[in-house]
Design a protein around this motif. Structure first.
Motif, PDB file in Angstrom:
ATOM      1  N   GLY A 184      17.979  12.184   2.180  1.00 52.39           N
ATOM      2  CA  GLY A 184      16.772  11.766   1.472  1.00 52.39           C
ATOM      3  C   GLY A 184      16.899  11.750  -0.032  1.00 52.39           C
ATOM      4  N   GLU A 185      18.128  11.648  -0.554  1.00 52.76           N
ATOM      5  CA  GLU A 185      18.320  11.769  -1.994  1.00 52.76           C
ATOM      6  C   GLU A 185      18.082  10.478  -2.755  1.00 52.76           C
ATOM      7  OE1 GLU A 185      21.739  10.590  -3.432  1.00 52.76           O
ATOM      8  OE2 GLU A 185      21.848   9.435  -1.603  1.00 52.76           O
ATOM      9  N   PHE A 186      18.147   9.348  -2.081  1.00 52.00           N
ATOM     10  CA  PHE A 186      18.076   8.080  -2.821  1.00 52.00           C
ATOM     11  C   PHE A 186      16.708   7.446  -2.637  1.00 52.00           C
ATOM     12  CE2 PHE A 186      18.804   3.488  -3.339  1.00 52.00           C
ATOM     13  CZ  PHE A 186      19.379   3.501  -4.596  1.00 52.00           C
ATOM     14  N   PRO A 187      16.060   7.025  -3.720  1.00 47.40           N
ATOM     15  CA  PRO A 187      16.597   7.004  -5.089  1.00 47.40           C
ATOM     16  C   PRO A 187      16.177   8.188  -5.964  1.00 47.40           C
ATOM     17  CG  PRO A 187      14.680   5.607  -4.991  1.00 47.40           C
ATOM     18  CD  PRO A 187      14.849   6.184  -3.600  1.00 47.40           C
ATOM     19  N   HIS A 188      15.077   8.872  -5.621  1.00 52.71           N
ATOM     20  CA  HIS A 188      14.424   9.739  -6.600  1.00 52.71           C
ATOM     21  C   HIS A 188      15.275  10.940  -6.996  1.00 52.71           C
ATOM     22  CE1 HIS A 188      10.895   7.281  -6.211  1.00 52.71           C
ATOM     23  NE2 HIS A 188      10.859   7.479  -4.892  1.00 52.71           N
ATOM     24  N   ARG A 189      15.750  11.719  -6.025  1.00 54.05           N
ATOM     25  CA  ARG A 189      16.496  12.924  -6.366  1.00 54.05           C
ATOM     26  C   ARG A 189      17.836  12.584  -7.019  1.00 54.05           C
ATOM     27  NH1 ARG A 189      15.921  15.693  -1.780  1.00 54.05           N
ATOM     28  NH2 ARG A 189      17.970  15.249  -0.919  1.00 54.05           N
ATOM     29  N   LEU A 190      18.501  11.568  -6.539  1.00 54.20           N
ATOM     30  CA  LEU A 190      19.775  11.155  -7.109  1.00 54.20           C
ATOM     31  C   LEU A 190      19.609  10.758  -8.574  1.00 54.20           C
ATOM     32  CD1 LEU A 190      22.822  10.404  -6.464  1.00 54.20           C
ATOM     33  CD2 LEU A 190      21.978   8.060  -6.239  1.00 54.20           C
ATOM     34  N   LEU A 191      18.614   9.964  -8.864  1.00 59.33           N
ATOM     35  CA  LEU A 191      18.437   9.477 -10.233  1.00 59.33           C
ATOM     36  C   LEU A 191      17.922  10.576 -11.153  1.00 59.33           C
ATOM     37  CD1 LEU A 191      17.026   5.909  -9.533  1.00 59.33           C
ATOM     38  CD2 LEU A 191      19.397   6.702  -9.683  1.00 59.33           C
ATOM     39  N   GLU A 192      17.134  11.489 -10.616  1.00 61.23           N
ATOM     40  CA  GLU A 192      16.703  12.640 -11.413  1.00 61.23           C
ATOM     41  C   GLU A 192      17.913  13.485 -11.800  1.00 61.23           C
ATOM     42  OE1 GLU A 192      13.712  16.524 -11.027  1.00 61.23           O
ATOM     43  OE2 GLU A 192      13.958  15.131  -9.350  1.00 61.23           O
ATOM     44  N   GLU A 193      18.852  13.670 -10.856  1.00 62.83           N
ATOM     45  CA  GLU A 193      20.072  14.409 -11.154  1.00 62.83           C
ATOM     46  C   GLU A 193      20.875  13.718 -12.255  1.00 62.83           C
ATOM     47  OE1 GLU A 193      24.248  15.780  -8.967  1.00 62.83           O
ATOM     48  OE2 GLU A 193      22.615  14.946  -7.760  1.00 62.83           O
ATOM     49  N   ALA A 194      21.020  12.408 -12.151  1.00 64.90           N
ATOM     50  CA  ALA A 194      21.789  11.666 -13.154  1.00 64.90           C
ATOM     51  C   ALA A 194      21.154  11.775 -14.534  1.00 64.90           C
ATOM     52  CB  ALA A 194      21.905  10.206 -12.734  1.00 64.90           C
ATOM     53  N   ARG A 195      19.859  11.631 -14.600  1.00 65.43           N
ATOM     54  CA  ARG A 195      19.172  11.752 -15.893  1.00 65.43           C
ATOM     55  C   ARG A 195      19.311  13.172 -16.444  1.00 65.43           C
ATOM     56  NH1 ARG A 195      14.914   9.103 -12.845  1.00 65.43           N
ATOM     57  NH2 ARG A 195      14.984   6.838 -13.208  1.00 65.43           N
ATOM     58  N   GLY A 196      19.346  14.158 -15.557  1.00 62.36           N
ATOM     59  CA  GLY A 196      19.519  15.536 -15.998  1.00 62.36           C
ATOM     60  C   GLY A 196      20.849  15.762 -16.691  1.00 62.36           C
ATOM     61  N   VAL A 231      27.046   0.237  -3.563  1.00 62.07           N
ATOM     62  CA  VAL A 231      26.858  -0.528  -4.791  1.00 62.07           C
ATOM     63  C   VAL A 231      25.423  -0.375  -5.279  1.00 62.07           C
ATOM     64  CG1 VAL A 231      26.810  -2.850  -5.784  1.00 62.07           C
ATOM     65  CG2 VAL A 231      28.740  -2.141  -4.351  1.00 62.07           C
ATOM     66  N   ARG A 232      24.466  -0.349  -4.359  1.00 64.17           N
ATOM     67  CA  ARG A 232      23.071  -0.145  -4.752  1.00 64.17           C
ATOM     68  C   ARG A 232      22.884   1.207  -5.438  1.00 64.17           C
ATOM     69  NH1 ARG A 232      21.349  -2.963  -0.262  1.00 64.17           N
ATOM     70  NH2 ARG A 232      21.330  -1.087   1.050  1.00 64.17           N
ATOM     71  N   ARG A 233      23.505   2.243  -4.884  1.00 64.46           N
ATOM     72  CA  ARG A 233      23.409   3.572  -5.500  1.00 64.46           C
ATOM     73  C   ARG A 233      23.991   3.562  -6.912  1.00 64.46           C
ATOM     74  NH1 ARG A 233      26.130   7.587  -4.093  1.00 64.46           N
ATOM     75  NH2 ARG A 233      24.728   9.388  -3.936  1.00 64.46           N
ATOM     76  N   VAL A 234      25.181   2.978  -7.065  1.00 68.73           N
ATOM     77  CA  VAL A 234      25.829   2.953  -8.371  1.00 68.73           C
ATOM     78  C   VAL A 234      25.006   2.140  -9.368  1.00 68.73           C
ATOM     79  CG1 VAL A 234      27.874   2.193  -9.625  1.00 68.73           C
ATOM     80  CG2 VAL A 234      28.127   3.338  -7.413  1.00 68.73           C
ATOM     81  N   ALA A 235      24.472   1.014  -8.932  1.00 63.73           N
ATOM     82  CA  ALA A 235      23.654   0.174  -9.819  1.00 63.73           C
ATOM     83  C   ALA A 235      22.422   0.935 -10.297  1.00 63.73           C
ATOM     84  CB  ALA A 235      23.246  -1.105  -9.094  1.00 63.73           C
ATOM     85  N   MET A 241      32.893  -5.682  -6.746  1.00 62.44           N
ATOM     86  CA  MET A 241      31.431  -5.632  -6.649  1.00 62.44           C
ATOM     87  C   MET A 241      30.835  -4.674  -7.688  1.00 62.44           C
ATOM     88  SD  MET A 241      31.148  -5.507  -2.476  1.00 62.44           S
ATOM     89  CE  MET A 241      29.349  -5.383  -2.363  1.00 62.44           C
ATOM     90  N   LEU A 242      31.592  -3.626  -8.047  1.00 59.05           N
ATOM     91  CA  LEU A 242      31.108  -2.640  -9.006  1.00 59.05           C
ATOM     92  C   LEU A 242      31.361  -3.044 -10.455  1.00 59.05           C
ATOM     93  CD1 LEU A 242      32.268   0.636  -7.202  1.00 59.05           C
ATOM     94  CD2 LEU A 242      29.912  -0.141  -7.485  1.00 59.05           C
ATOM     95  N   ALA A 243      32.139  -4.052 -10.675  1.00 52.29           N
ATOM     96  CA  ALA A 243      32.531  -4.441 -12.034  1.00 52.29           C
ATOM     97  C   ALA A 243      31.338  -4.661 -12.979  1.00 52.29           C
ATOM     98  CB  ALA A 243      33.417  -5.679 -11.984  1.00 52.29           C
TER      99      ALA A 243
END
Length: 385
Positions: free
Chosen positions: A141-153, A175-179, A210-212
């Motif tokens: 259940g980490e994507f998107p909210h918890r994952l992006l909160e971690e990255a911003r942290g 790719v969606r996660r990385v984007a 795809m990640l480029a």
């Protein structure tokens, strides 16, 4: 001064929230510590000694270490390596056992001389090492909210780079996660991806392309760890740098990767490669080939401190008037996933500030291991003799 005893401690700590990567899922953190005691009262600590590595210490190394002068670490390293060589045991757990002993011997040598390890290696080029945040694993259940909160942290904490996982989901999902992470952290923070050997070369090339658009600084372990030709195939077809080598043992495993330019970034791990002795050897080999060394780190403060001492001595690649992290200066992995082990086995946890970690300047490793915490977290203990 003589070595009188060795003890191994397998440590485990539970995770409140399990996490995963391309090759597995875990609900705990674990590592193995080694304590070497001398008749002078000095004690050295190493890391990487768990499971079969503890048996190698007991059955192969102990006869060559007990009663010996710990200051003769070069001779002892080669003596240990020789016991593994003919049976081809220097890889895997053999390399881990060798690493743990070597780190502990350097710790003892520094304490005996009253000097930090980086001085024994010739002196520091830098007194702090740039670090990037490792985290952003798969969790339920980490994507998107918890994952992006971690990255911003991580951005808020001052990191100028961070690394996330790929290879555990479909290409489109990863790719969606990385984007989403790239959008959350903005264009000025370095973003790296780590596949942990998830792909064959064709698939690695496909996701790399795809990640480029998301400005990925490096693509870590895109294919099987020993596949030199696979690395070359991927390296020729994607725009980002290719990194790897965390599981390789000794300079001999790294030889073809460096000589054939299969890596843009080498990532030796001090508790795998052969300890401080061999991390230094690989780093200087890589420097001679123009390959950046960004050490892999995943464990307790023992290995963090050991890595910092070596990275303090590695010259820029290449030399420059004003060398910068992520360009010429080495950067070091700084694990941010939850770990009671990492935060408690050292009396003063190693911290970063604004994306840098100071190099310990006390004797030996320069840290104080809390043996009470070690024993509290220990699930298996061995003493030799």
């Amino acid at each position: 001064m003589r070595i009188t005893a060795m003890e191994t401690f397998l440590l485990q700590s539970p995770l409140e929230r399990p996490f995963g990567w391309s090759q597995g899922w875990t609900d705990h953190r674990a590592t193995g510590l080694l304590k070497i005691t001398t008749d002078a009262g000095l004690v050295g600590w190493g890391e990487g000694i768990s499971g079969p590595a503890a048996a190698i210490l007991r059955d192969y190394f102990a006869p060559h270490l007990l009663g010996q002068d710990p200051m003769q670490r070069n001779a002892l390293w080669h003596r240990m390596y020789h016991t593994l060589y003919n049976a081809n045991l220097a890889g895997g757990f053999g390399g881990s056992a060798l690493s743990a002993v070597d780190i502990a011997l350097w710790d003892i040598a520094g304490q005996a001389l009253g000097r930090p390890i980086y001085e024994l290696l010739g002196g520091q080029v830098r007194d702090r090492v740039a670090v990037y945040a490792t985290g952003l694993y798969y969790t339920e259940g980490e994507f998107p909210h918890r994952l992006l909160e971690e990255a911003r942290g991580y951005v808020a904490a001052g990191f100028r780079g961070m690394k996330t996982k790929v290879g555990g989901l479909s290409l489109a999902e990863d790719v969606r996660r990385v984007a989403a992470i790239r959008e959350a952290i903005g264009p000025d923070v370095h973003l790296m991806v780590d596949a942990n050997q998830a792909y064959n070369p064709a698939t690695a090339i496909r996701i790399g392309q795809m990640l480029a658009p998301y400005d990925i600084l490096w693509f870590e372990e895109p294919v099987a760890a020993q596949d030199v030709d696979g690395y070359l195939q991927v390296k020729a077809a994607v725009p980002m740098a290719i990194a790897g080598g965390e599981g390789l043992r000794t300079r001999f495993d790294f030889r073809d990767f460096l000589a054939r330019r299969a890596l843009d970034i080498a990532q030796p791990d001090v508790i795998n490669v052969g300890g401080i002795t061999e991390l230094r050897n690989v780093a200087l080999m890589a420097n001679a080939f123009g390959v950046q060394v960004n050490a892999h780190v995943w464990g307790s403060p023992v290995m963090i401190a050991a890595t910092l001492h070596v990275m303090a001595t590695v010259p820029p690649c290449p030399t420059a008037r004003q060398p910068l992290p992520y360009q010429q200066e080495p950067v070091m992995e700084f694990d941010r996933t939850p770990s009671i082990i990492r935060e408690t086995v050292c009396r003063e946890p190693i911290q970063q500030q604004d994306g840098f970690v100071p190099v310990p300047d006390g004797p030996g490793l320069g840290i104080q291991v809390d043996e009470e915490a070690v024993r509290r977290l220990c699930v298996a203990h061995q003493r030799i003799p």
